[in-house]
Design a protein around this motif. Sequence first.
Motif, mmCIF file in Angstrom:
data_model
loop_
_atom_site.group_PDB
_atom_site.id
_atom_site.type_symbol
_atom_site.label_atom_id
_atom_site.label_comp_id
_atom_site.label_asym_id
_atom_site.label_seq_id
_atom_site.Cartn_x
_atom_site.Cartn_y
_atom_site.Cartn_z
ATOM 1 N N ALA A 527 35.828 27.010 47.850
ATOM 2 C CA ALA A 527 34.808 27.966 47.770
ATOM 3 C C ALA A 527 33.860 28.215 48.805
ATOM 4 C CB ALA A 527 33.647 27.905 46.744
ATOM 5 N N ASP A 528 33.127 27.865 50.020
ATOM 6 C CA ASP A 528 32.851 27.768 51.081
ATOM 7 C C ASP A 528 34.037 27.937 52.294
ATOM 8 O OD1 ASP A 528 30.455 25.226 51.465
ATOM 9 O OD2 ASP A 528 32.553 25.117 51.142
ATOM 10 N N ASN A 551 31.424 31.729 52.796
ATOM 11 C CA ASN A 551 30.658 31.707 51.878
ATOM 12 C C ASN A 551 29.365 32.802 51.952
ATOM 13 O OD1 ASN A 551 30.403 31.444 48.925
ATOM 14 N ND2 ASN A 551 28.675 29.189 49.246
ATOM 15 N N CYS A 562 25.442 30.971 52.913
ATOM 16 C CA CYS A 562 25.451 29.574 52.764
ATOM 17 C C CYS A 562 26.569 28.723 52.663
ATOM 18 C CB CYS A 562 24.798 30.489 51.004
ATOM 19 S SG CYS A 562 24.292 28.452 49.916
ATOM 20 N N GLU A 567 29.457 16.798 54.674
ATOM 21 C CA GLU A 567 29.674 16.085 53.424
ATOM 22 C C GLU A 567 29.051 14.872 53.020
ATOM 23 O OE1 GLU A 567 32.707 17.447 51.467
ATOM 24 O OE2 GLU A 567 32.493 15.999 50.177
ATOM 25 N N TYR A 572 22.221 22.299 52.881
ATOM 26 C CA TYR A 572 22.689 23.451 52.691
ATOM 27 C C TYR A 572 22.869 24.409 54.013
ATOM 28 C CZ TYR A 572 25.717 22.252 48.002
ATOM 29 O OH TYR A 572 26.247 21.858 47.507
ATOM 30 N N TYR A 574 21.862 27.974 55.443
ATOM 31 C CA TYR A 574 21.663 29.646 55.004
ATOM 32 C C TYR A 574 21.448 30.464 56.391
ATOM 33 C CZ TYR A 574 20.629 27.584 50.075
ATOM 34 O OH TYR A 574 20.611 26.667 49.346
ATOM 35 N N HIS A 595 19.225 21.673 47.609
ATOM 36 C CA HIS A 595 19.739 22.017 46.220
ATOM 37 C C HIS A 595 19.448 23.487 45.440
ATOM 38 C CE1 HIS A 595 21.676 22.855 42.476
ATOM 39 N NE2 HIS A 595 22.708 21.604 42.782
ATOM 40 N N LYS A 661 15.222 19.106 46.484
ATOM 41 C CA LYS A 661 15.496 18.510 45.529
ATOM 42 C C LYS A 661 16.251 17.029 45.657
ATOM 43 C CE LYS A 661 16.480 18.941 40.763
ATOM 44 N NZ LYS A 661 16.607 19.597 39.261
#
Lengths: 741, 159
Positions: A527-528, A551, A562, A567, A572, A574, A595, A661
């Motif tokens: 999806a990204d 994405n 994003c 991996e 992430y 942004y 996250h 997180k």
Amino acid sequence: MSKDIYRETFSHVRSSYELNMEDFEKMKTKKAFSLKKGLIAAAAAVVAAVGITAYATDFFGLSDMVMPEKDPVYGSYLTLQGYADAAESKAYEEYRSGALSLEEAAAKYGLKAQTRCVDMSYDELTALQGGDIFDARHERSGCYIYENGAFGLDGTYALENGAALDYQLVRSVKGSVVDNMLYLGDPAGYEQWNMDVGGRTLALALGAEKALVIADLGDSFVTVNVLAGTSGAAETPALTKEGLEEFAKSFNWNILAKVGEPELAPAPPEVQYGAGVELLPEYIDEEQSFEVELAGWDKVWFISYRPTPEFGDMRFFLSKDKKVSDYEFHPVCNDNKSVSVAAVSFEDFTGMGVGDVLVLLDYVPETGAAYRDVRLFRYAGEGEFVLEPGIGEAMRQASADPEPTVADVRRFCKTYYGAGVRLDTERVTDVVATSFTIQEGRKRLVIKAIGRKAPFDDSWGIREIRIYENSASGEPMQVINVREAEGFVNGIYAGYTEAPRREGTMTALDINLDGFCDLGVQDGMEADAPCCYWFWDNDAGKFVYGITLRNAEVRDGQIVECYKANEGVSDYVYNTYESDGQGGLKLVKSETAGHGDAVEANDYQGILAYLQAQDYESLYLRYGLFDLTGDGTPELIAGYGHYEADAEAGVWSMDTGRLEKLGSFDMAHSLLYVVNGKLTRLMGQMGYEVVSRIGYDGDQVTETEISHRVLGPEEDYQTFLNAFEMAEDGDLSLLESAGLK
Amino acid sequence: MDRNDFIRYAEQYKDTVYRVALNFLGNPQDAEDAVQEVLMRLYLSKGRFEGDEHVKRWMIRVTLNFCKNAARAEKRRVPTPPEELALSVPFEAEEQIALFTAVMALPEKYRVPLYLFYYEEYSVKEIGSLLELRESAVTTRLSRARAILRQELEEAEKR
């Protein structure tokens, strides 16, 4: 695999649990933790010792073997290498502290480290030891054994009263160290005594949850950890002193005393793959190796490499000098079979205009019929060849011929892949992947993406986009080759993209925020995955490649991109873009964060506000500060949940200067304490208690069980001295005190 | 929770709990433990649920938490080999045995999203929420699981 088959298959997987309401109603009367609003339990108590008894010091017993330095969380332990003051135990303790490797620790004490072990059957062990190590009431299962004869096994013994005792036996050999140890809990909780069996003095210890039988056999040391104690459990009744003695007598200690070194086969060398593999002449199948011209390689040797001791199948390499590999074709290992190459061909089988590599292999398995495997490596661009996984199966379904030839494969592929034509012309199997009509200024444009479906997959790829004015007939006003995009990566075929759905191969949206519709082409399955965008240039009246984003979505007049930074990590990236006023985009902000919910907050106070804004029950919204990562700065431990049963606690950190997180853990029916400086969770529900330690291993939050027990009828859950201080929903005093508000 | 409601939900969703736990832990005894534990939590739950779907999603979430804890336990049972696991299920066709064995041979991180997607028919977004994963991670895992399964099933056919 279709959804229907999956559902049909798993519909047969069912629980055998039978609902009995009496069990539920009975258990409801048992005690359970309940959190009282406004009150966090804190009681002056000590960890309850389960059981009684003097910790004897005047005979052969635990006092001789328990290591003097306790583990700060798990308490006392045995090294299983021998006495606590023996060199083997000291070496193991140094290794365990993390300062030295096992080999270094062993060498420091003049010992040998045993690191390589293999499985051995019970019969082989019996032969090595010169007899049965135990009597017939034991299950005869195999063991794992080291080079010096140290071994371990898991076993089951049938007591005369019918009960089954599970146990773990470890025999260590003096003069060497293996990586093995046993936590004991509280030594004071064991009743101990000595027993003489066949001239050998054994140390027996019986506790509530486990029992031990220990023997010093001269050149070796045996510890048997019995997974049963005086408290008993649903499946295992309580173990008595008599039962433990019966168990101890069931071993042939004189046989166990013999130390024999098994003959272990030399460890197989590690297999090296890819480029740089030394090609030994004795393994090169000269008849099936050729000097050829291949796309992306010019002149190169194709090497058919016979099975070696470490890899039991043919391998295929490309090599410039026939001595060292420059490339390896995807290795397939069908072990335990004799294999030979029947034929090799370098034709264009897939109709891409360049040569692929076909290998036909004949297998003769140990059992079953011989068969021929069709292995087709299609050229995927940039010197890469990709194994076409289903060609053999597809051919078998199309024809019953068990020994297809190269000609058979050629004929089959002509139909399967379409007529072999050059890349720049229409292909029989290419279709309009997707199409739509857009309005650009006064022009009505019909857009068609030309591509195909991957033969063995649900994915699709396109190779070009054709733009027509008003209607899709005649010559297109513009043709876009997807390879034009910056950073284009070959997808299902060279020169094609890859997307999970036909409709998802191309999209239309105003990505540069100039009021005109642009085209986006997905180039990857995730999806990204990158999406390549062509902007509509209204002055030029055509699409021009603009940017590749991952994405990306339009959010409040900006484009937010994003994607995962790398991996295996939780970071992430942004990126925020705005229109540059000239038909392009400019990057206005870029950050890396943890996250999802970190996007909503930048600090601990922000996270608490975020959780408060969610639909959680106020009772479960509480937080504390604890240095879980051990770097001197506290992490935020914040609880949340809708009900007691789904309560959780998340762990957030600012160690890197930005909010991240680290993970979460279950908080159902639980209280938190700080025991020996460690964050400890105590769970109590329906008379069952579990104590576990919450930690962090550098990558994620961990939870490790320390103990568990079933409460007796008069027993209560234990408590610890230091409750973990937590503030309730809306109370920011802890953050203030720590200077984090 | 009302007794009748509990019985209805327990019967309706215990297999869901079992399948999620079996996919996570790979061991039928652990999966049965999960059923018992999750049903007990449901029984003791004082919350108000907004319909069957809410209950199901809650039970899946609690199952996943239980499984995460069980996976960390020192005395966790060893996952049962897929071939042995298949013997304990009354499949009706060879194809089902082959698929089940191939699925259970996948790493756990692929099995659970696969089950939630194909069997429970949750969307990628919903699965991401249940598993605390980004949607892109769910899509990647589904995609890789399919690719591995395809290869495994083809190899199995050859054998």
